[in-house]
Design a protein around this motif. Structure first.
Motif, PDB file in Angstrom:
ATOM      1  N   MET A 142      19.645  10.651  65.532  1.00  0.00           N
ATOM      2  CA  MET A 142      20.880   9.919  65.389  1.00  0.00           C
ATOM      3  C   MET A 142      20.781   8.837  64.310  1.00  0.00           C
ATOM      4  SD  MET A 142      22.955   8.763  68.746  1.00  0.00           S
ATOM      5  CE  MET A 142      23.208  10.125  69.815  1.00  0.00           C
ATOM      6  N   CYS A 143      19.704   8.090  64.335  1.00  0.00           N
ATOM      7  CA  CYS A 143      19.524   6.948  63.458  1.00  0.00           C
ATOM      8  C   CYS A 143      19.286   7.402  62.016  1.00  0.00           C
ATOM      9  CB  CYS A 143      18.351   6.122  63.969  1.00  0.00           C
ATOM     10  SG  CYS A 143      18.033   4.646  63.039  1.00  0.00           S
ATOM     11  N   GLN A 144      20.102   6.920  61.089  1.00  0.00           N
ATOM     12  CA  GLN A 144      19.995   7.315  59.688  1.00  0.00           C
ATOM     13  C   GLN A 144      19.530   6.185  58.779  1.00  0.00           C
ATOM     14  OE1 GLN A 144      20.507  10.548  58.729  1.00  0.00           O
ATOM     15  NE2 GLN A 144      20.698  10.898  60.917  1.00  0.00           N
ATOM     16  N   HIS A 145      19.256   5.013  59.324  1.00  0.00           N
ATOM     17  CA  HIS A 145      18.866   3.883  58.471  1.00  0.00           C
ATOM     18  C   HIS A 145      17.372   3.587  58.618  1.00  0.00           C
ATOM     19  CE1 HIS A 145      20.502   2.370  62.313  1.00  0.00           C
ATOM     20  NE2 HIS A 145      19.414   1.641  62.313  1.00  0.00           N
ATOM     21  N   GLN A 146      16.867   2.728  57.725  1.00  0.00           N
ATOM     22  CA  GLN A 146      15.455   2.339  57.730  1.00  0.00           C
ATOM     23  C   GLN A 146      15.345   0.862  58.038  1.00  0.00           C
ATOM     24  OE1 GLN A 146      12.783   4.259  57.397  1.00  0.00           O
ATOM     25  NE2 GLN A 146      14.025   6.093  57.159  1.00  0.00           N
ATOM     26  N   PRO A 147      14.423   0.419  58.841  1.00  0.00           N
ATOM     27  CA  PRO A 147      13.564   1.246  59.677  1.00  0.00           C
ATOM     28  C   PRO A 147      14.378   1.876  60.798  1.00  0.00           C
ATOM     29  CG  PRO A 147      13.251  -1.050  60.245  1.00  0.00           C
ATOM     30  CD  PRO A 147      14.190  -1.010  59.065  1.00  0.00           C
ATOM     31  N   HIS A 148      13.886   2.985  61.309  1.00  0.00           N
ATOM     32  CA  HIS A 148      14.587   3.690  62.386  1.00  0.00           C
ATOM     33  C   HIS A 148      14.629   2.850  63.654  1.00  0.00           C
ATOM     34  CE1 HIS A 148      15.196   7.438  60.322  1.00  0.00           C
ATOM     35  NE2 HIS A 148      13.932   7.444  59.944  1.00  0.00           N
ATOM     36  N   CYS A 149      15.693   2.997  64.395  1.00  0.00           N
ATOM     37  CA  CYS A 149      15.830   2.304  65.679  1.00  0.00           C
ATOM     38  C   CYS A 149      14.890   2.938  66.700  1.00  0.00           C
ATOM     39  CB  CYS A 149      17.265   2.427  66.196  1.00  0.00           C
ATOM     40  SG  CYS A 149      18.446   1.464  65.234  1.00  0.00           S
ATOM     41  N   PRO A 150      14.518   2.164  67.722  1.00  0.00           N
ATOM     42  CA  PRO A 150      13.690   2.758  68.774  1.00  0.00           C
ATOM     43  C   PRO A 150      14.467   3.864  69.492  1.00  0.00           C
ATOM     44  CG  PRO A 150      14.255   0.470  69.295  1.00  0.00           C
ATOM     45  CD  PRO A 150      14.822   0.779  67.960  1.00  0.00           C
ATOM     46  N   PRO A 151      13.789   4.922  69.912  1.00  0.00           N
ATOM     47  CA  PRO A 151      14.478   6.002  70.611  1.00  0.00           C
ATOM     48  C   PRO A 151      14.995   5.557  71.979  1.00  0.00           C
ATOM     49  CG  PRO A 151      12.116   6.393  70.594  1.00  0.00           C
ATOM     50  CD  PRO A 151      12.365   5.179  69.753  1.00  0.00           C
ATOM     51  N   ALA A 152      15.881   6.338  72.536  1.00  0.00           N
ATOM     52  CA  ALA A 152      16.531   5.998  73.806  1.00  0.00           C
ATOM     53  C   ALA A 152      15.548   5.905  74.963  1.00  0.00           C
ATOM     54  CB  ALA A 152      17.617   7.022  74.122  1.00  0.00           C
ATOM     55  N   ASP A 153      14.407   6.582  74.871  1.00  0.00           N
ATOM     56  CA  ASP A 153      13.449   6.533  75.973  1.00  0.00           C
ATOM     57  C   ASP A 153      12.361   5.478  75.776  1.00  0.00           C
ATOM     58  OD1 ASP A 153      12.212   7.849  73.893  1.00  0.00           O
ATOM     59  OD2 ASP A 153      11.465   9.500  75.110  1.00  0.00           O
ATOM     60  N   ALA A 154      12.457   4.679  74.725  1.00  0.00           N
ATOM     61  CA  ALA A 154      11.478   3.620  74.465  1.00  0.00           C
ATOM     62  C   ALA A 154      11.795   2.377  75.287  1.00  0.00           C
ATOM     63  CB  ALA A 154      11.473   3.272  72.981  1.00  0.00           C
ATOM     64  N   PRO A 155      10.778   1.610  75.640  1.00  0.00           N
ATOM     65  CA  PRO A 155      11.025   0.381  76.407  1.00  0.00           C
ATOM     66  C   PRO A 155      11.912  -0.624  75.659  1.00  0.00           C
ATOM     67  CG  PRO A 155       8.678   0.915  76.392  1.00  0.00           C
ATOM     68  CD  PRO A 155       9.358   1.868  75.461  1.00  0.00           C
ATOM     69  N   ASP A 156      11.853  -0.615  74.335  1.00  0.00           N
ATOM     70  CA  ASP A 156      12.660  -1.543  73.537  1.00  0.00           C
ATOM     71  C   ASP A 156      13.943  -0.907  73.001  1.00  0.00           C
ATOM     72  OD1 ASP A 156      11.362   0.148  71.763  1.00  0.00           O
ATOM     73  OD2 ASP A 156      10.935  -1.432  70.305  1.00  0.00           O
ATOM     74  N   ARG A 157      14.477   0.085  73.729  1.00  0.00           N
ATOM     75  CA  ARG A 157      15.662   0.835  73.278  1.00  0.00           C
ATOM     76  C   ARG A 157      16.858  -0.057  72.965  1.00  0.00           C
ATOM     77  NH1 ARG A 157      14.544   2.794  78.210  1.00  0.00           N
ATOM     78  NH2 ARG A 157      15.481   1.619  79.893  1.00  0.00           N
ATOM     79  N   GLU A 158      16.972  -1.221  73.614  1.00  0.00           N
ATOM     80  CA  GLU A 158      18.111  -2.112  73.374  1.00  0.00           C
ATOM     81  C   GLU A 158      18.039  -2.813  72.024  1.00  0.00           C
ATOM     82  OE1 GLU A 158      18.845  -4.731  76.636  1.00  0.00           O
ATOM     83  OE2 GLU A 158      18.814  -3.096  78.078  1.00  0.00           O
ATOM     84  N   ALA A 159      16.931  -2.640  71.296  1.00  0.00           N
ATOM     85  CA  ALA A 159      16.794  -3.230  69.963  1.00  0.00           C
ATOM     86  C   ALA A 159      17.492  -2.390  68.889  1.00  0.00           C
ATOM     87  CB  ALA A 159      15.318  -3.397  69.619  1.00  0.00           C
ATOM     88  N   ALA A 160      18.034  -1.242  69.261  1.00  0.00           N
ATOM     89  CA  ALA A 160      18.744  -0.383  68.304  1.00  0.00           C
ATOM     90  C   ALA A 160      20.011  -1.073  67.805  1.00  0.00           C
ATOM     91  CB  ALA A 160      19.094   0.949  68.954  1.00  0.00           C
ATOM     92  N   ARG A 161      20.465  -0.648  66.643  1.00  0.00           N
ATOM     93  CA  ARG A 161      21.673  -1.236  66.049  1.00  0.00           C
ATOM     94  C   ARG A 161      22.923  -0.908  66.853  1.00  0.00           C
ATOM     95  NH1 ARG A 161      21.507  -0.669  59.500  1.00  0.00           N
ATOM     96  NH2 ARG A 161      19.470  -1.618  59.208  1.00  0.00           N
ATOM     97  N   LEU A 162      23.810  -1.844  66.893  1.00  0.00           N
ATOM     98  CA  LEU A 162      25.098  -1.698  67.559  1.00  0.00           C
ATOM     99  C   LEU A 162      26.031  -0.893  66.655  1.00  0.00           C
ATOM    100  CD1 LEU A 162      26.827  -2.772  69.979  1.00  0.00           C
ATOM    101  CD2 LEU A 162      27.484  -4.619  68.448  1.00  0.00           C
ATOM    102  N   ILE A 163      26.652   0.168  67.203  1.00  0.00           N
ATOM    103  CA  ILE A 163      27.580   0.941  66.376  1.00  0.00           C
ATOM    104  C   ILE A 163      29.005   0.936  66.918  1.00  0.00           C
ATOM    105  CG2 ILE A 163      25.812   2.383  65.335  1.00  0.00           C
ATOM    106  CD1 ILE A 163      26.601   4.637  67.205  1.00  0.00           C
ATOM    107  N   ALA A 164      29.184   0.591  68.189  1.00  0.00           N
ATOM    108  CA  ALA A 164      30.536   0.473  68.766  1.00  0.00           C
ATOM    109  C   ALA A 164      30.476  -0.593  69.852  1.00  0.00           C
ATOM    110  CB  ALA A 164      31.008   1.795  69.348  1.00  0.00           C
ATOM    111  N   PHE A 165      31.505  -1.444  69.894  1.00  0.00           N
ATOM    112  CA  PHE A 165      31.519  -2.558  70.831  1.00  0.00           C
ATOM    113  C   PHE A 165      32.902  -2.659  71.447  1.00  0.00           C
ATOM    114  CE2 PHE A 165      31.705  -7.348  71.370  1.00  0.00           C
ATOM    115  CZ  PHE A 165      30.889  -7.361  72.479  1.00  0.00           C
ATOM    116  N   HIS A 166      32.976  -2.587  72.760  1.00  0.00           N
ATOM    117  CA  HIS A 166      34.248  -2.659  73.471  1.00  0.00           C
ATOM    118  C   HIS A 166      34.144  -3.672  74.610  1.00  0.00           C
ATOM    119  CE1 HIS A 166      36.132   0.627  71.312  1.00  0.00           C
ATOM    120  NE2 HIS A 166      34.935   1.183  71.308  1.00  0.00           N
TER     121      HIS A 166
END
Length: 64
Positions: free
Chosen positions: A1-25
Motif C-alpha cells: 500500500m505504502c508508496q512513499h519513502q521511508p515506507h510506513c510500518p506494516p499493519a501487523d507491526a507493533p508501531d503500526r500507528e506510526a504510518a501516515r494518515l491518509i483519511a481523517f473523519h
C-alpha cells in the motif's frame, strides 16, 4: 500500500500507528492510515485482514 519513502510500518507491526494518515473523519470518530489500518477515536483498531484490536481506553476515560 505504502508508496512513499521511508515506507510506513506494516499493519501487523507493533508501531503500526506510526504510518501516515491518509483519511481523517473526526465527525465519525475514525481515521485511515497508509498501511490500511483504521484507527478509532477510542483507540480501537481494525486491521486490513479484518482482525480487530480492542480499545486501550474507554470513551469515559478519554473525556476525563
Amino acid at each position: 500500500m505504502c508508496q512513499h519513502q521511508p515506507h510506513c510500518p506494516p499493519a501487523d507491526a507493533p508501531d503500526r500507528e506510526a504510518a501516515r494518515l491518509i483519511a481523517f473523519h473526526p465527525e465519525q470518530g475514525w481515521w485511515l492510515l497508509c498501511n490500511g489500518v483504521v484507527v478509532f477515536d477510542d483507540t480501537g483498531e481494525l486491521l486490513p485482514d479484518g482482525r480487530s484490536i480492542p480499545a486501550r481506553r474507554s470513551p469515559c476515560e478519554r473525556a476525563a
